[in-house]
Design an enzyme around this catalytic site. Structure first.
Site, PDB file in Angstrom:
ATOM      1  N   SER A  56       0.863  -1.188   0.000  1.00 20.04           N
ATOM      2  CA  SER A  56       0.000   0.000   0.000  1.00 20.04           C
ATOM      3  C   SER A  56       0.893   1.229   0.000  1.00 20.04           C
ATOM      4  O   SER A  56       2.066   1.160   0.407  1.00 20.04           O
ATOM      5  CB  SER A  56      -0.856  -0.010   1.267  1.00 20.04           C
ATOM      6  OG  SER A  56      -1.521   1.227   1.440  1.00 20.04           O
TER       7      SER A  56
ATOM      8  N   TYR B 154      -2.394  -1.245  10.374  1.00 20.89           N
ATOM      9  CA  TYR B 154      -2.276  -1.409   8.914  1.00 20.89           C
ATOM     10  C   TYR B 154      -0.948  -0.852   8.409  1.00 20.89           C
ATOM     11  O   TYR B 154      -0.230  -1.500   7.655  1.00 20.89           O
ATOM     12  CB  TYR B 154      -3.460  -0.689   8.266  1.00 20.89           C
ATOM     13  CG  TYR B 154      -3.602  -0.849   6.768  1.00 20.89           C
ATOM     14  CD1 TYR B 154      -4.255  -1.967   6.233  1.00 20.89           C
ATOM     15  CD2 TYR B 154      -3.131   0.117   5.891  1.00 20.89           C
ATOM     16  CE1 TYR B 154      -4.414  -2.101   4.865  1.00 20.89           C
ATOM     17  CE2 TYR B 154      -3.291  -0.015   4.523  1.00 20.89           C
ATOM     18  CZ  TYR B 154      -3.940  -1.124   4.008  1.00 20.89           C
ATOM     19  OH  TYR B 154      -4.096  -1.254   2.652  1.00 20.89           O
TER      20      TYR B 154
HETATM   21  P1  NAD Z   1     -11.407  -6.133  -0.240  1.00 20.53           P
HETATM   22  O1  NAD Z   1     -11.975  -6.006   1.133  1.00 20.53           O
HETATM   23  O2  NAD Z   1     -12.232  -5.736  -1.399  1.00 20.53           O
HETATM   24  O3  NAD Z   1     -10.937  -7.645  -0.466  1.00 20.53           O
HETATM   25  C1  NAD Z   1     -10.193  -8.322   0.510  1.00 20.53           C
HETATM   26  C2  NAD Z   1     -10.081  -9.793   0.155  1.00 20.53           C
HETATM   27  O4  NAD Z   1      -9.348 -10.434   1.210  1.00 20.53           O
HETATM   28  C3  NAD Z   1     -11.429 -10.498   0.056  1.00 20.53           C
HETATM   29  O5  NAD Z   1     -11.382 -11.457  -0.975  1.00 20.53           O
HETATM   30  C4  NAD Z   1     -11.537 -11.193   1.413  1.00 20.53           C
HETATM   31  O6  NAD Z   1     -12.353 -12.353   1.367  1.00 20.53           O
HETATM   32  C5  NAD Z   1     -10.098 -11.540   1.666  1.00 20.53           C
HETATM   33  N1  NAD Z   1      -9.834 -11.788   3.086  1.00 20.53           N
HETATM   34  C6  NAD Z   1     -10.144 -10.998   4.147  1.00 20.53           C
HETATM   35  N2  NAD Z   1      -9.809 -11.617   5.289  1.00 20.53           N
HETATM   36  C7  NAD Z   1      -9.281 -12.811   4.952  1.00 20.53           C
HETATM   37  C8  NAD Z   1      -8.770 -13.917   5.683  1.00 20.53           C
HETATM   38  N3  NAD Z   1      -8.761 -13.911   7.016  1.00 20.53           N
HETATM   39  N4  NAD Z   1      -8.309 -14.992   5.007  1.00 20.53           N
HETATM   40  C9  NAD Z   1      -8.346 -15.025   3.656  1.00 20.53           C
HETATM   41  N5  NAD Z   1      -8.830 -14.013   2.897  1.00 20.53           N
HETATM   42  C10 NAD Z   1      -9.287 -12.917   3.547  1.00 20.53           C
HETATM   43  O7  NAD Z   1     -10.024  -5.342  -0.198  1.00 20.53           O
HETATM   44  P2  NAD Z   1      -9.161  -4.612  -1.347  1.00 20.53           P
HETATM   45  O8  NAD Z   1      -9.370  -3.149  -1.212  1.00 20.53           O
HETATM   46  O9  NAD Z   1      -9.343  -5.263  -2.662  1.00 20.53           O
HETATM   47  O10 NAD Z   1      -7.691  -4.879  -0.781  1.00 20.53           O
HETATM   48  C11 NAD Z   1      -6.852  -5.890  -1.293  1.00 20.53           C
HETATM   49  C12 NAD Z   1      -5.423  -5.617  -0.869  1.00 20.53           C
HETATM   50  O11 NAD Z   1      -5.005  -4.356  -1.391  1.00 20.53           O
HETATM   51  C13 NAD Z   1      -5.242  -5.519   0.654  1.00 20.53           C
HETATM   52  O12 NAD Z   1      -4.008  -6.105   1.028  1.00 20.53           O
HETATM   53  C14 NAD Z   1      -5.216  -4.039   0.899  1.00 20.53           C
HETATM   54  O13 NAD Z   1      -4.506  -3.707   2.067  1.00 20.53           O
HETATM   55  C15 NAD Z   1      -4.499  -3.560  -0.343  1.00 20.53           C
HETATM   56  N6  NAD Z   1      -4.727  -2.147  -0.650  1.00 20.53           N
HETATM   57  C16 NAD Z   1      -5.990  -1.679  -0.851  1.00 20.53           C
HETATM   58  C17 NAD Z   1      -6.154  -0.331  -1.123  1.00 20.53           C
HETATM   59  C18 NAD Z   1      -7.515   0.258  -1.344  1.00 20.53           C
HETATM   60  O14 NAD Z   1      -7.598   1.493  -1.373  1.00 20.53           O
HETATM   61  N7  NAD Z   1      -8.555  -0.509  -1.535  1.00 20.53           N
HETATM   62  C19 NAD Z   1      -5.056   0.510  -1.196  1.00 20.53           C
HETATM   63  C20 NAD Z   1      -3.788  -0.013  -0.994  1.00 20.53           C
HETATM   64  C21 NAD Z   1      -3.638  -1.357  -0.719  1.00 20.53           C
END
Ligand code: NAD
Length: 260
Positions: free
Chosen positions: A142, A155
């Site tokens: 991130s 986080y």
């Molecule tokens: P999201 O909530 O849409 O998806 C998260 C996924 O992780 C889902 O498929 C969920 O089922 C899975 N998950 C959650 N807990 C779990 C567990 N205990 N075991 C297995 N799977 C699990 O989130 P997103 O926004 O798509 O984020 C995905 C990645 O990108 C994360 O690592 C997040 O930190 C990172 N990220 C997101 C953003 C953002 O703005 N959305 C920005 C930077 C980084």
């Protein structure tokens, strides 16, 4: 490396960025392992989305990464596909709270999914990658792996840790045809971000719309959310042979956020 379709395991791939990454690899002909903590019946729609344009096999692996099931997940994946070529550590959760009000269980939950799980899946995948002299590990960190924001101590700490893990493992396997990199997205409008709106509004005492414009898009000079497909496209590139000299680095896709 051997011919035949390559295989990729994407953790947390039933939603948001992980789902977009899984779709991109499926469209490119990879065998894809999908994962979340949920029962398969509850994530059928996501699985079907990935299958819709797939050329390879698509399999779902339920594993709760908060319960230290990462190494076992990789073993099951290798049993199913015979090998692991690309590992994408994408699963992650957020918890918004002032640090002195943050429960230890919440700190540990965020860290175990974002950091401990990556350690465990990497541990599971490296022996197979080393044996074949080829592999790709892509950690979805991130912008918060590079800089901090208030109320996100768990986080931010876990994502900074993930960059440390990325660099260390990259050095350890550099001579074995394996690259290890992190992608650092800025704000992407996914369920993870949508769920933060209420908490952020409360923590900052402003409306959810103000959270979007004043908190989330404020640090992104483009003033636009990043699309999940942009992250997916970078992951696909890093998995290719032309990215073989890119290792131990982090690539920001953050609309200029960390250029400040
Ligand atoms: P999201 O909530 O849409 O998806 C998260 C996924 O992780 C889902 O498929 C969920 O089922 C899975 N998950 C959650 N807990 C779990 C567990 N205990 N075991 C297995 N799977 C699990 O989130 P997103 O926004 O798509 O984020 C995905 C990645 O990108 C994360 O690592 C997040 O930190 C990172 N990220 C997101 C953003 C953002 O703005 N959305 C920005 C930077 C980084």
């Amino acid at each position: 490396m051997e011919s035949g379709p390559k295989s990729v395991l994407v953790t947390g791939s039933t939603s948001g960025i992980g789902l977009a990454i899984a779709k991109a690899f499926a469209n490119a002909g990879y065998d894809v392992g999908l994962n979340s903590f949920e029962d398969e019946v509850n994530v059928g729609a996501a699985i079907n989305l990935v299958k819709a344009n797939a050329n390879g096999d698509i399999s779902y692996f339920q594993a709760d990464l908060a319960r230290k099931e990462g190494t076992d997940l990789v073993s099951r994946f290798i049993q199913r596909f015979g090998r692991i070529d690309v590992l994408v550590n994408n699963a992650g959760v957020q918890k918004v709270s002032p640090v002195d009000e943050l429960a230890l269980e919440d700190w540990e939950h965020v860290r175990s999914i974002s950091l401990d799980a990556a350690f465990q899946t990497i541990k599971g995948a490296l022996p197979d990658m080393k044996a074949r002299g080829w592999g790709r590990v892509i950690n979805i960190a991130s912008a918060h792996g590079l800089v901090a924001s208030p109320y996100k101590s768990a986080y931010v700490s876990a994502k900074h840790g993930l960059l440390g893990l990325t660099k260390t493992v990259a050095l350890e396997v550099a001579e074995q045809g394996i690259t290890v990199n992190a992608i650092c997205p800025g704000y992407v409008l996914t369920p993870l971000v949508e769920q933060q709106l209420a908490d952020q509004a409360k923590a900052h005492n402003i409306s959810e719309e103000e959270v979007k414009n004043q908190i989330m898009l404020m640090p992104q000079p483009t003033k636009q959310f990043v699309a999940p497909e942009e992250v997916a496209s970078m992951a696909l590139y890093l998995a290719g042979d032309m990215a073989r000299s890119i290792t131990g680095t982090s690539i920001a896709i953050d609309g200029g956020w960390t250029a400040r």
